[in-house]
Design a protein around this motif. Structure first.
Motif, PDB file in Angstrom:
ATOM      1  N   LEU A 142       0.901  -1.292   0.114  1.00 23.95           N
ATOM      2  CA  LEU A 142      -0.158  -0.022   0.048  1.00 23.95           C
ATOM      3  C   LEU A 142       0.767   1.190  -0.048  1.00 23.95           C
ATOM      4  CD1 LEU A 142      -2.718  -1.079   2.620  1.00 23.95           C
ATOM      5  CD2 LEU A 142      -2.857  -1.283   0.222  1.00 23.95           C
ATOM      6  N   GLY A 143       1.777   1.231   0.837  1.00 23.98           N
ATOM      7  CA  GLY A 143       2.689   2.429   0.871  1.00 23.98           C
ATOM      8  C   GLY A 143       4.034   1.929   1.712  1.00 23.98           C
ATOM      9  N   VAL A 144       4.859   3.082   1.538  1.00 22.96           N
ATOM     10  CA  VAL A 144       6.101   2.846   2.416  1.00 22.96           C
ATOM     11  C   VAL A 144       6.403   4.139   3.275  1.00 22.96           C
ATOM     12  CG1 VAL A 144       7.594   3.376   0.376  1.00 22.96           C
ATOM     13  CG2 VAL A 144       8.572   1.958   2.342  1.00 22.96           C
ATOM     14  N   PHE A 145       6.675   3.786   4.573  1.00 23.47           N
ATOM     15  CA  PHE A 145       7.415   4.910   5.492  1.00 23.47           C
ATOM     16  C   PHE A 145       8.813   5.074   5.126  1.00 23.47           C
ATOM     17  CE2 PHE A 145       3.261   3.197   7.475  1.00 23.47           C
ATOM     18  CZ  PHE A 145       2.597   4.379   7.588  1.00 23.47           C
ATOM     19  N   THR A 146       9.178   5.737   4.519  1.00 23.39           N
ATOM     20  CA  THR A 146      10.681   6.024   4.087  1.00 23.39           C
ATOM     21  C   THR A 146      11.590   6.740   4.899  1.00 23.39           C
ATOM     22  OG1 THR A 146       9.995   7.968   2.846  1.00 23.39           O
ATOM     23  CG2 THR A 146       9.872   5.727   1.678  1.00 23.39           C
ATOM     24  N   GLY A 147      10.981   7.342   6.203  1.00 22.11           N
ATOM     25  CA  GLY A 147      11.889   7.935   6.918  1.00 22.11           C
ATOM     26  C   GLY A 147      12.736   9.005   6.426  1.00 22.11           C
ATOM     27  N   GLY A 148      14.083   8.841   6.596  1.00 23.77           N
ATOM     28  CA  GLY A 148      15.034   9.381   5.910  1.00 23.77           C
ATOM     29  C   GLY A 148      15.804   9.033   4.838  1.00 23.77           C
ATOM     30  N   SER A 149      15.151   8.207   4.138  1.00 29.52           N
ATOM     31  CA  SER A 149      15.823   7.607   2.960  1.00 29.52           C
ATOM     32  C   SER A 149      15.129   8.358   1.846  1.00 29.52           C
ATOM     33  CB  SER A 149      15.620   6.241   2.844  1.00 29.52           C
ATOM     34  OG  SER A 149      14.057   5.739   2.758  1.00 29.52           O
ATOM     35  N   GLN A 173      23.054   5.387   0.693  1.00 29.99           N
ATOM     36  CA  GLN A 173      21.663   5.863   0.377  1.00 29.99           C
ATOM     37  C   GLN A 173      21.319   5.846  -1.193  1.00 29.99           C
ATOM     38  OE1 GLN A 173      19.050   6.985   2.270  1.00 29.99           O
ATOM     39  NE2 GLN A 173      19.597   9.203   2.593  1.00 29.99           N
ATOM     40  N   TYR A 174      22.136   5.813  -2.043  1.00 23.70           N
ATOM     41  CA  TYR A 174      22.092   5.508  -3.580  1.00 23.70           C
ATOM     42  C   TYR A 174      21.390   4.074  -3.629  1.00 23.70           C
ATOM     43  CZ  TYR A 174      22.520   4.407  -8.302  1.00 23.70           C
ATOM     44  OH  TYR A 174      22.499   4.088  -9.687  1.00 23.70           O
ATOM     45  N   ALA A 175      21.875   3.180  -3.048  1.00 26.33           N
ATOM     46  CA  ALA A 175      21.643   1.683  -3.176  1.00 26.33           C
ATOM     47  C   ALA A 175      20.117   1.614  -2.342  1.00 26.33           C
ATOM     48  CB  ALA A 175      22.764   0.883  -2.508  1.00 26.33           C
ATOM     49  N   SER A 176      19.853   2.424  -1.393  1.00 29.89           N
ATOM     50  CA  SER A 176      18.669   2.286  -0.705  1.00 29.89           C
ATOM     51  C   SER A 176      17.458   2.931  -1.371  1.00 29.89           C
ATOM     52  CB  SER A 176      18.628   2.894   0.600  1.00 29.89           C
ATOM     53  OG  SER A 176      19.623   2.392   1.461  1.00 29.89           O
ATOM     54  N   LEU A 177      17.817   3.847  -2.380  1.00 25.92           N
ATOM     55  CA  LEU A 177      16.785   4.380  -2.989  1.00 25.92           C
ATOM     56  C   LEU A 177      16.442   3.608  -4.220  1.00 25.92           C
ATOM     57  CD1 LEU A 177      17.094   7.257  -1.267  1.00 25.92           C
ATOM     58  CD2 LEU A 177      16.808   8.295  -3.004  1.00 25.92           C
ATOM     59  N   GLN A 178      17.388   3.094  -4.847  1.00 25.53           N
ATOM     60  CA  GLN A 178      17.313   2.175  -5.874  1.00 25.53           C
ATOM     61  C   GLN A 178      16.440   1.058  -5.400  1.00 25.53           C
ATOM     62  OE1 GLN A 178      18.341   2.860  -9.241  1.00 25.53           O
ATOM     63  NE2 GLN A 178      18.702   4.793  -8.342  1.00 25.53           N
ATOM     64  N   ARG A 179      16.985   0.538  -4.327  1.00 23.11           N
ATOM     65  CA  ARG A 179      15.762  -0.493  -3.807  1.00 23.11           C
ATOM     66  C   ARG A 179      14.201  -0.126  -3.620  1.00 23.11           C
ATOM     67  NH1 ARG A 179      16.100  -3.871   1.728  1.00 23.11           N
ATOM     68  NH2 ARG A 179      14.786  -5.649   1.562  1.00 23.11           N
ATOM     69  N   LEU A 180      14.077   1.049  -3.038  1.00 26.72           N
ATOM     70  CA  LEU A 180      12.883   1.427  -2.887  1.00 26.72           C
ATOM     71  C   LEU A 180      12.072   1.675  -4.362  1.00 26.72           C
ATOM     72  CD1 LEU A 180      13.321   3.982  -0.150  1.00 26.72           C
ATOM     73  CD2 LEU A 180      11.908   1.713   0.100  1.00 26.72           C
ATOM     74  N   ALA A 181      12.805   1.979  -5.300  1.00 29.61           N
ATOM     75  CA  ALA A 181      12.370   2.140  -6.780  1.00 29.61           C
ATOM     76  C   ALA A 181      11.763   0.981  -7.278  1.00 29.61           C
ATOM     77  CB  ALA A 181      13.396   2.910  -7.553  1.00 29.61           C
ATOM     78  N   THR A 182      12.312   0.100  -6.801  1.00 27.01           N
ATOM     79  CA  THR A 182      11.575  -1.261  -7.356  1.00 27.01           C
ATOM     80  C   THR A 182      10.250  -1.750  -6.954  1.00 27.01           C
ATOM     81  OG1 THR A 182      12.420  -2.828  -5.649  1.00 27.01           O
ATOM     82  CG2 THR A 182      14.177  -2.228  -7.675  1.00 27.01           C
ATOM     83  N   LEU A 183       9.560  -0.834  -6.043  1.00 29.55           N
ATOM     84  CA  LEU A 183       8.412  -0.813  -5.696  1.00 29.55           C
ATOM     85  C   LEU A 183       7.481  -0.596  -6.610  1.00 29.55           C
ATOM     86  CD1 LEU A 183       8.566   0.407  -1.858  1.00 29.55           C
ATOM     87  CD2 LEU A 183       8.395  -2.038  -2.644  1.00 29.55           C
ATOM     88  N   PRO A 184       6.143  -1.011  -6.703  1.00 25.03           N
ATOM     89  CA  PRO A 184       4.945  -0.638  -7.955  1.00 25.03           C
ATOM     90  C   PRO A 184       4.866   0.820  -7.857  1.00 25.03           C
ATOM     91  CG  PRO A 184       4.441  -2.749  -6.658  1.00 25.03           C
ATOM     92  CD  PRO A 184       5.776  -2.169  -5.951  1.00 25.03           C
ATOM     93  N   ASP A 185       4.611   1.394  -8.907  1.00 23.17           N
ATOM     94  CA  ASP A 185       4.385   2.635  -8.947  1.00 23.17           C
ATOM     95  C   ASP A 185       3.509   3.373  -8.204  1.00 23.17           C
ATOM     96  OD1 ASP A 185       6.657   3.119 -10.963  1.00 23.17           O
ATOM     97  OD2 ASP A 185       5.311   3.234 -12.594  1.00 23.17           O
ATOM     98  N   HIS A 186       2.271   2.559  -7.900  1.00 22.98           N
ATOM     99  CA  HIS A 186       1.383   3.195  -7.080  1.00 22.98           C
ATOM    100  C   HIS A 186       1.407   3.408  -5.415  1.00 22.98           C
ATOM    101  CE1 HIS A 186       0.695  -1.330  -5.991  1.00 22.98           C
ATOM    102  NE2 HIS A 186       0.049  -0.847  -5.004  1.00 22.98           N
ATOM    103  N   VAL A 187       2.681   2.636  -5.264  1.00 27.20           N
ATOM    104  CA  VAL A 187       2.735   2.530  -3.854  1.00 27.20           C
ATOM    105  C   VAL A 187       3.211   4.030  -3.186  1.00 27.20           C
ATOM    106  CG1 VAL A 187       4.520   1.867  -1.952  1.00 27.20           C
ATOM    107  CG2 VAL A 187       3.634   0.301  -3.705  1.00 27.20           C
ATOM    108  N   ALA A 188       2.253   4.244  -2.019  1.00 28.94           N
ATOM    109  CA  ALA A 188       2.579   5.628  -1.644  1.00 28.94           C
ATOM    110  C   ALA A 188       3.721   5.808  -0.768  1.00 28.94           C
ATOM    111  CB  ALA A 188       1.303   5.862  -0.308  1.00 28.94           C
TER     112      ALA A 188
END
Length: 477
Positions: A142-149, A173-188
């Motif tokens: 549904l969504g991801v609480f990304t804190g300070g990433s 941080q780059y690797a963390s953002l790339q990981r989050l970017a693999t989530l579906p586009d609709h994810v909040a």
């Protein structure tokens, strides 16, 4: 913290479950998640939990879980307080080694919230132990609480563990953002840091986003490689308050649990004088005009507003006793909670009767000038805004010293009849009080900022009061 909702249009069904409570002063958001069974999850609560508790009460929810994405540096967490108040289960990174009871989570660990699931995602960079929390309804994210990433339009700063680790953490941080970017586009995307935060959040009204929106517009997420990402992120970093360096450890140990609302003890004039003689500092929270008209000698001006806590932590030593001077219509709770949220426990009380009582006891008051942009004349200007604000446009010839740096440089400035400037006047009043404490005289506070100066200059040109092409705001350093 205000209890206001984020006010954004829903971008996913998950938004209806989630309330964002924004602290405009610290630039952060805490979240309250309705779990659908009368219980709630709180994410990244500040020490001042009044807003979250009130929101939960309005929705008839009991806060059963509280999650911290990381060991915060810019505010003290309210997780331990909520656990004591409501019996909530604290969920946090095992790598954070918190010294109080909590459920320790590692990468890919899941917490059953009763119908919804929260999955921990290791996302180091802002801090070593940072977790993002993916909220799932069955298998559907549904969504991801990304804190300070991942934050709206950027990523949080990576220099809080010292300059020697800034680039290493930027690459993490780059690797963390790339990981989050693999989530579906609709994810909040529900970040903690936002506009107004000193954790490198850019200006802007949006507090939440989606993965798809960030992939389309976030320049850091679009960086082609780790080298480019690190260079862009590090280049965007500005200054931050010294109290950031101590709050991480306080959050690891767990802030002291409060058993009742904080209060300001009334201090008679004689007791206030004795405290000042022993090294206490007066912090005057009245509006700029009131402070300028008359204040206790040596008082630090810090007008009460959402940013009060930030500048209190930036400019005062937490070990130094503080005496507050306020107007009768200013709420003491707004003062004490902001102080406690940034770890200042040493507010010993307030001057009973304020400046009226001080004057009535026969003690002197000092004053400062207050001027508008049309009446600066040829007086030299000290601009105390942040570097990025100054670079975006400033009065030609202005001396620039960030407010946070001014205590170290005030004594070095030439003794001149300065007009002190910020964006609106509050930081200028603080700066003028610091300069006065350092021995400067004939100071004036500008009620306004560079835009007001530019407009006043344009009016003067149009009215023939200035000769020749008067320059406008200067850009860059």
């Amino acid at each position: 913290m205000s209890g206001e909702m984020s006010g954004q249009e829903p971008r996913s069904p998950a938004i209806s479950l989630v309330s964002a409570l924004v602290d405009e002063g610290l630039g952060n958001s805490a979240y309250l998640v309705d779990l659908g069974d009368g219980r709630a999850l709180a994410v990244d609560p500040p020490r001042d939990v009044r807003g979250l508790r009130a929101q939960a009460d309005r929705a008839r929810l009991r806060i059963a879980f509280v999650a911290d994405t990381h060991l915060h540096a810019d505010f003290l967490s309210g997780a331990r307080q909520l656990a004591a108040d409501t019996g909530a289960q604290v969920l946090a990174s095992a790598a954070g080694r918190r010294a109080f009871d909590h459920t320790r989570l590692a990468d890919e660990d899941e917490a059953d919230l009763g119908g919804l699931t929260m999955r921990a995602l290791a996302t180091p960079g802002h801090t070593d132990e940072h977790l993002a929390f993916l909220l799932l309804d069955g298998p559907r994210p549904l969504g991801v609480f990304t804190g300070g990433s991942l934050i709206v339009g950027a990523a949080a700063r990576t220099d809080l563990l010292g300059p020697g680790r800034t680039e290493e953490l930027a690459r993490a941080q780059y690797a963390s953002l790339q990981r989050l970017a693999t989530l579906p586009d609709h994810v909040a995307v529900w970040p903690t840091h936002g506009a107004g935060s000193f954790c490198s959040a850019p200006p802007g009204a949006d507090r939440t986003s989606t993965i798809g929106a960030e992939k389309a517009s976030n320049p850091l997420l679009a960086a082609p490689d780790a080298d480019t990402f690190a260079a862009r992120l590090i280049d965007s970093l500005g200054s931050y308050a010294a109290y950031f360096d101590r709050l991480t450890e306080l959050n690891r140990r767990g802030p002291q649990i409060l058993t009742g609302p904080p209060a300001l003890a009334p201090l008679p004039v004689d007791q206030t004088r004795a405290l000042l003689a022993d090294g206490a500092v007066v912090v005057d929270v009245r509006p700029v005009a009131d402070f300028a008209a008359g204040h206790l000698p040596g008082a630090l001006s810090n007008p009460l507003r959402p940013q009060f806590g930030t500048w209190l932590g930036w400019l005062t030593d937490p070990a130094t006793p503080i005496v507050i001077v306020r107007d009768p219509d200013q709420d003491p709770a707004d003062i004490t909670w902001q102080a406690l949220t940034i770890g200042h426990e040493n507010l010993v009380g307030e001057l009973a009767g304020g400046v009226t009582a001080w004057r009535a006891a026969g003690h002197p008051l000092h004053s400062l000038g207050l001027t508008d942009a049309a009446h600066i004349g040829e007086r030299p200007i000290v601009d105390v805004r942040q570097d990025a604000e100054y670079a975006a446009g400033h009065v030609p010839g202005a001396v620039h010293v960030e407010l946070g740096d001014l205590p170290a440089h005030a004594a070095d400035l030439d003794r001149r009849p300065y007009v002190v400037m910020c964006g609106h006047g509050e930081r200028a009043a603080t700066a003028a009080s610091l300069l006065a404490r350092a021995g400067h005289r004939d100071l004036a506070i500008l009620a306004g900022g560079p835009d007001d100066w530019a407009k006043a200059t344009e009016r003067a040109l149009n009215q023939g009061q200035l000769e020749g092409p008067e320059q406008g705001l200067e850009l860059g350093r």
